[in-house]
Design a protein around this motif. Structure first.
Motif, PDB file in Angstrom:
ATOM      1  N   GLY A  32       7.359  11.308   6.276  1.00  0.00           N
ATOM      2  CA  GLY A  32       6.509  12.464   5.675  1.00  0.00           C
ATOM      3  C   GLY A  32       7.405  13.064   4.502  1.00  0.00           C
ATOM      4  N   GLU A  33       8.070  12.623   3.924  1.00  0.00           N
ATOM      5  CA  GLU A  33       8.748  13.134   2.746  1.00  0.00           C
ATOM      6  C   GLU A  33       8.129  12.612   1.639  1.00  0.00           C
ATOM      7  N   THR A  34       8.166  13.076   0.381  1.00  0.00           N
ATOM      8  CA  THR A  34       7.490  12.309  -0.782  1.00  0.00           C
ATOM      9  C   THR A  34       8.542  11.515  -1.552  1.00  0.00           C
ATOM     10  N   SER A  35       8.139  10.820  -2.317  1.00  0.00           N
ATOM     11  CA  SER A  35       9.171   9.981  -3.409  1.00  0.00           C
ATOM     12  C   SER A  35       8.083   9.585  -4.618  1.00  0.00           C
ATOM     13  N   VAL A  36       8.884   9.397  -5.523  1.00  0.00           N
ATOM     14  CA  VAL A  36       8.267   8.777  -6.806  1.00  0.00           C
ATOM     15  C   VAL A  36       8.558   7.219  -6.843  1.00  0.00           C
ATOM     16  N   HIS A  37       7.278   6.672  -6.903  1.00  0.00           N
ATOM     17  CA  HIS A  37       7.352   5.159  -7.120  1.00  0.00           C
ATOM     18  C   HIS A  37       6.743   4.892  -8.485  1.00  0.00           C
ATOM     19  N   THR A  38       7.075   3.796  -9.155  1.00  0.00           N
ATOM     20  CA  THR A  38       6.907   3.406 -10.361  1.00  0.00           C
ATOM     21  C   THR A  38       5.904   2.240 -10.321  1.00  0.00           C
ATOM     22  N   ILE A  39       4.729   2.330 -10.643  1.00  0.00           N
ATOM     23  CA  ILE A  39       3.732   1.338 -10.332  1.00  0.00           C
ATOM     24  C   ILE A  39       3.293   0.571 -11.726  1.00  0.00           C
ATOM     25  N   LEU A  40       2.982  -0.645 -11.759  1.00  0.00           N
ATOM     26  CA  LEU A  40       2.734  -1.368 -13.033  1.00  0.00           C
ATOM     27  C   LEU A  40       1.347  -1.625 -12.941  1.00  0.00           C
ATOM     28  N   LEU A  41       0.574  -1.047 -14.245  1.00  0.00           N
ATOM     29  CA  LEU A  41      -0.886  -1.472 -14.320  1.00  0.00           C
ATOM     30  C   LEU A  41      -1.201  -2.289 -15.319  1.00  0.00           C
ATOM     31  N   SER A  42      -1.977  -3.220 -15.270  1.00  0.00           N
ATOM     32  CA  SER A  42      -2.562  -4.276 -16.257  1.00  0.00           C
ATOM     33  C   SER A  42      -3.849  -4.601 -15.953  1.00  0.00           C
ATOM     34  N   GLN A  43      -4.374  -5.539 -16.674  1.00  0.00           N
ATOM     35  CA  GLN A  43      -5.579  -6.061 -16.787  1.00  0.00           C
ATOM     36  C   GLN A  43      -6.005  -6.573 -15.411  1.00  0.00           C
ATOM     37  N   ALA A  44      -5.160  -6.900 -14.727  1.00  0.00           N
ATOM     38  CA  ALA A  44      -5.438  -7.580 -13.167  1.00  0.00           C
ATOM     39  C   ALA A  44      -5.043  -6.763 -12.019  1.00  0.00           C
ATOM     40  N   THR A  75       3.472   1.119 -17.346  1.00  0.00           N
ATOM     41  CA  THR A  75       4.105   1.596 -15.865  1.00  0.00           C
ATOM     42  C   THR A  75       3.716   3.276 -15.759  1.00  0.00           C
ATOM     43  N   VAL A  76       3.508   3.532 -14.745  1.00  0.00           N
ATOM     44  CA  VAL A  76       3.132   5.238 -14.200  1.00  0.00           C
ATOM     45  C   VAL A  76       3.855   5.546 -12.926  1.00  0.00           C
ATOM     46  N   ASP A  77       4.783   6.596 -13.064  1.00  0.00           N
ATOM     47  CA  ASP A  77       5.399   7.161 -11.945  1.00  0.00           C
ATOM     48  C   ASP A  77       4.597   8.117 -11.224  1.00  0.00           C
ATOM     49  N   ILE A  78       4.255   7.692  -9.802  1.00  0.00           N
ATOM     50  CA  ILE A  78       3.344   8.466  -8.863  1.00  0.00           C
ATOM     51  C   ILE A  78       4.100   9.210  -7.673  1.00  0.00           C
ATOM     52  N   THR A  79       3.734  10.229  -7.316  1.00  0.00           N
ATOM     53  CA  THR A  79       4.319  10.651  -5.961  1.00  0.00           C
ATOM     54  C   THR A  79       3.463  10.089  -4.750  1.00  0.00           C
ATOM     55  N   VAL A  80       4.287   9.594  -3.767  1.00  0.00           N
ATOM     56  CA  VAL A  80       3.819   8.835  -2.607  1.00  0.00           C
ATOM     57  C   VAL A  80       4.367   9.530  -1.515  1.00  0.00           C
ATOM     58  N   LEU A  81       3.531   9.424  -0.303  1.00  0.00           N
ATOM     59  CA  LEU A  81       3.982   9.970   0.950  1.00  0.00           C
ATOM     60  C   LEU A  81       4.853   8.959   1.820  1.00  0.00           C
ATOM     61  N   SER A  90       0.710  -1.081  -0.015  1.00  0.00           N
ATOM     62  CA  SER A  90      -0.154   0.102   0.080  1.00  0.00           C
ATOM     63  C   SER A  90       0.912   1.214  -0.106  1.00  0.00           C
ATOM     64  N   PHE A  91       0.299   2.402  -0.289  1.00  0.00           N
ATOM     65  CA  PHE A  91       1.025   3.775  -0.442  1.00  0.00           C
ATOM     66  C   PHE A  91       0.003   4.712  -0.159  1.00  0.00           C
ATOM     67  N   VAL A  92       0.277   5.893   0.358  1.00  0.00           N
ATOM     68  CA  VAL A  92      -0.391   7.049   0.519  1.00  0.00           C
ATOM     69  C   VAL A  92      -0.083   7.919  -0.627  1.00  0.00           C
ATOM     70  N   THR A  93      -1.190   8.834  -1.170  1.00  0.00           N
ATOM     71  CA  THR A  93      -1.160   9.733  -2.166  1.00  0.00           C
ATOM     72  C   THR A  93      -2.150  10.489  -2.232  1.00  0.00           C
TER      73      THR A  93
END
Length: 122
Positions: A50-62, A40-46, A14-17
């Motif tokens: 308390g700092e933010t960073s960019v995570h790359t997540i994989l999106l698919s049909q599943a 893949t999509v790069d999103i900023t997460v908390l 899980s992540f917070v955004t």
């Protein structure tokens, strides 16, 4: 104005955004679910500290997400810290090669594809 951020739980954890990222991600995921490939999509997460960073997540049909509210920050702070990412194009798009009327043909094609994509996501 303080609003709840979102905790997104998925198969990898899980992540917070921010709210805007969450809304864009959920809308975009319905498009990817209708596609034949993953993106893949790069999103900023908390992060926990308390700092933010960019995570790359994989999106698919599943891809499956559970979204819950978490403690909030001001809307202005959220917009500054959590910019909405650009989502890669999914599906077929017309391109202009050359010739008379090619631009209008491509525009017509894109309009039809957008309507099809919108209908498939419902």
């Amino acid at each position: 104005m303080v609003g709840p951020m979102k905790r997104i739980t998925h198969s990898g954890g899980s992540f917070v955004t921010g709210n805007a990222i969450t809304a864009a991600l959920l809308e975009y995921t319905t498009t990817v679910a209708d596609a034949e490939h993953s993106v893949t999509v790069d999103i900023t997460v908390l992060e926990e500290h308390g700092e933010t960073s960019v995570h790359t997540i994989l999106l698919s049909q599943a891809s499956q997400f559970d979204v819950a509210d978490v403690g909030g920050i001001t809307a202005e702070e959220e917009a500054r810290r959590f910019p909405v990412p650009e989502m890669p194009q999914v599906g077929i798009r017309g391109t202009v090669e050359e010739g008379t009327g090619a631009a209008q043909t491509a525009e017509d094609f894109n309009h039809v594809m957008d309507e099809l994509d919108a209908g498939l996501g419902q």
